[in-house]
Design a protein around this motif. Structure first.
Motif, PDB file in Angstrom:
ATOM      1  N   CYS A  80       6.384   5.206   6.045  1.00 39.00           N
ATOM      2  CA  CYS A  80       6.397   6.307   4.977  1.00 39.00           C
ATOM      3  C   CYS A  80       5.891   5.725   3.697  1.00 39.00           C
ATOM      4  CB  CYS A  80       7.661   6.948   5.190  1.00 39.00           C
ATOM      5  SG  CYS A  80       8.778   5.601   4.613  1.00 39.00           S
ATOM      6  N   SER A  81       5.713   4.785   3.176  1.00 38.82           N
ATOM      7  CA  SER A  81       5.441   4.299   2.072  1.00 38.82           C
ATOM      8  C   SER A  81       3.964   4.617   1.650  1.00 38.82           C
ATOM      9  CB  SER A  81       5.309   2.708   1.647  1.00 38.82           C
ATOM     10  OG  SER A  81       6.886   2.251   2.105  1.00 38.82           O
ATOM     11  N   PHE A  82       3.347   4.954   2.595  1.00 34.84           N
ATOM     12  CA  PHE A  82       1.882   5.025   2.405  1.00 34.84           C
ATOM     13  C   PHE A  82       1.353   6.393   3.284  1.00 34.84           C
ATOM     14  CE2 PHE A  82       2.791   0.455   3.223  1.00 34.84           C
ATOM     15  CZ  PHE A  82       2.341  -0.036   1.947  1.00 34.84           C
ATOM     16  N   PRO A  83       1.774   7.459   2.504  1.00 37.56           N
ATOM     17  CA  PRO A  83       1.417   9.043   2.906  1.00 37.56           C
ATOM     18  C   PRO A  83      -0.071   8.868   2.973  1.00 37.56           C
ATOM     19  CG  PRO A  83       2.195   9.001   0.724  1.00 37.56           C
ATOM     20  CD  PRO A  83       2.611   7.591   1.355  1.00 37.56           C
ATOM     21  N   GLN A  84      -0.702   8.380   2.199  1.00 33.67           N
ATOM     22  CA  GLN A  84      -2.377   8.484   2.098  1.00 33.67           C
ATOM     23  C   GLN A  84      -2.998   7.876   3.407  1.00 33.67           C
ATOM     24  OE1 GLN A  84      -0.694   6.457   0.375  1.00 33.67           O
ATOM     25  NE2 GLN A  84      -1.828   4.459  -0.262  1.00 33.67           N
ATOM     26  N   ILE A  85      -2.371   6.702   4.004  1.00 33.56           N
ATOM     27  CA  ILE A  85      -2.801   6.244   5.256  1.00 33.56           C
ATOM     28  C   ILE A  85      -2.121   6.779   6.392  1.00 33.56           C
ATOM     29  CG2 ILE A  85      -2.957   3.936   6.539  1.00 33.56           C
ATOM     30  CD1 ILE A  85      -2.289   2.165   3.714  1.00 33.56           C
ATOM     31  N   PHE A  86      -1.030   7.078   6.451  1.00 31.24           N
ATOM     32  CA  PHE A  86      -0.171   7.355   7.672  1.00 31.24           C
ATOM     33  C   PHE A  86       0.092   8.839   7.612  1.00 31.24           C
ATOM     34  CE2 PHE A  86       0.403   2.773   7.120  1.00 31.24           C
ATOM     35  CZ  PHE A  86      -0.316   2.402   8.223  1.00 31.24           C
ATOM     36  N   GLY A  87      -0.323   9.663   6.762  1.00 29.69           N
ATOM     37  CA  GLY A  87      -0.089  11.123   6.610  1.00 29.69           C
ATOM     38  C   GLY A  87       1.488  11.444   6.919  1.00 29.69           C
ATOM     39  N   ILE A 119       5.708   4.566  12.370  1.00 25.94           N
ATOM     40  CA  ILE A 119       4.353   3.198  12.629  1.00 25.94           C
ATOM     41  C   ILE A 119       4.987   2.034  12.654  1.00 25.94           C
ATOM     42  CG2 ILE A 119       1.954   2.883  12.415  1.00 25.94           C
ATOM     43  CD1 ILE A 119       1.653   5.774  12.844  1.00 25.94           C
ATOM     44  N   ALA A 120       4.830   1.319  13.784  1.00 27.75           N
ATOM     45  CA  ALA A 120       5.464  -0.172  13.656  1.00 27.75           C
ATOM     46  C   ALA A 120       4.628  -1.026  12.565  1.00 27.75           C
ATOM     47  CB  ALA A 120       5.211  -0.630  15.148  1.00 27.75           C
TER      48      ALA A 120
END
Ligand code: TRP
Length: 386
Positions: A207-214, A219-220
């Motif tokens: 969740c720290s990377f919304p730009q990557i994981f939407g 995600i593990a």
């Protein structure tokens, strides 16, 4: 915590001291930290799943310990995504050979699993711990980023972060008592240090990377790092279920010994213990000849008779990290142990291997521009759609 064991070894994120020239007793450390030794079966499984030979750092037990990597592989087998996270505290202008190891291994993992990677540059950490201005720490982060980019990471797959919300969530979960227990902080440490572990924890969560994981929070994450970073991630794994996030898995590496011997690790702040990625071919030759602790005997006659001790010999140890050719390494081990090979010849082998590693790095680093650093540092989408 900053206490030594009965056996006098000390491993914390800030200090590493072994009890003997044989170096850190890693089996003891696994017991103390409660992690899991990497068995051959795990190495074989990784080779089978990726269809690529296992990395020599794994085969030789340099990547020696883990937490929950089996779960990552289970998920991968079912086609579920995961991501990699590693980092670097930019403590000096020049990175050294020891810093190379986690990144070489991370690069291999990114290549064989083809997954997103985030690399955290903790200039804030070095500012808080060292006598260094905020500006200088930033500058070193950008210089070190060039070295890291030069290791060959794919820009489509590698990002750095924007994650203050996750930091806050972690900060709310951990008490001062807990960080004192885990890291040995005391009441005279600045509040920046007390809260820093939350910053190192945060990139473990997607969740720290919304730009990557939407915005996905499940995600593990797999973290390759040296074993001294484990305390941060014990804390992270402890808070994960409370926040509803998966615990990050870990792959731990051993330390690259100091030139003077495996009593301690290579350290950027002690120049004579280190071979820097900026050293010239002559520097490398001189340092190895002058400082590399030898497991050889004091006279040639005695050496021929008794042989050298590869368990304490720094040149041999370094070859296990950097000489990829298994057969050649086995022959060196045999010849040096039997006394057929002398220390001078062993050092010569190492010198040429290290000169080549460093020269190739320097060539790649020269190609890295300020603009590339900017691009890697910008939070952005990667090629993975989520
Ligand atoms: N604390 C590490 C150092 O001093 C830097 C770091 C931040 C790190 N996040 C990490 C290392 C994740 C390994 C994995 O260099």
């Amino acid at each position: 915590m900053a206490t030594t064991d009965q056996d006098d070894q000390l491993v914390t994120p800030w200090e590493v001291t072994a009890a003997s020239q044989k170096g850190v007793d890693y089996d003891k450390l696994i017991k103390k930290f409660g992690s899991t030794k990497i068995e051959d079966s795990l190495i074989e499984r990784i080779a089978r799943l990726t269809g690529k030979p296992a990395h020599h750092l794994m085969r030789r037990g340099i990547i020696f310990s883990h937490r929950d990597v089996g779960l990552i592989l289970d998920a991968y087998e079912k086609g579920k995504p995961f991501f990699l996270y590693t980092g670097r505290g930019p403590s000096s202008e020049a990175m050294h050979l020891g810093h190379l190891i986690p990144f070489v291994f991370t690069k291999y993992l990114q290549d064989v699993f083809d997954v997103p990677l985030v690399i955290q540059m903790t200039d804030d950490e070095k500012f808080l711990w060292k006598d260094m201005s905020v500006e200088e720490a930033r500058r070193l982060a950008s210089e070190n980023a060039k070295d890291i980019i030069a290791f060959g990471f794919d820009k489509e797959k590698t990002s750095s972060p924007d994650f203050y919300k996750t930091i806050l969530r972690v900060e709310k979960c951990v008490t001062v008592n807990q960080v004192k227990g885990i890291f040995g902080f005391n009441d005279s440490d600045c509040i920046g240090k007390i809260s820093f572990p939350a910053i190192q924890a945060a990139p473990s969560f997607s969740c720290s990377f919304p730009q990557i994981f939407g915005g996905k929070k499940d995600i593990a994450c797999l973290i390759p790092c040296a074993i001294d970073q484990d305390p941060y991630f014990r804390m992270t794994r402890d808070v994960a279920p409370r926040l509803g996030y998966p615990k990050p898995a870990l792959l731990h590496s051993t330390f690259l010994p100091a030139l003077q011997g495996a009593m301690t690790k290579m350290s950027a702040s002690e120049a004579s213990t280190s071979i820097y990625l900026t050293d010239s071919a002559d520097d490398i030759r001189d340092k190895i000849n002058k400082y590399a602790y030898s497991g050889g005997q004091s006279t040639v006659e005695e050496h021929r008779r008794v042989g050298g001790n590869v368990d304490v010999d720094v040149s041999y140890q370094y070859l296990t990290f950097f000489l990829e050719d298994d057969e050649k390494l086995a022959k060196i081990e045999k010849d040096y142990s039997s006394g057929a090979m002398l220390t001078g010849d062993l050092k010569k082998e190492l010198i040429s291997v290290v000169q080549q590693v460093v020269a190739e790095h320097q060539q790649r680093r020269q190609q890295v521009t300020e603009q590339m650093v900017q691009e890697f540092m910008t939070p952005r989408k990667l090629k993975y759609s989520s």
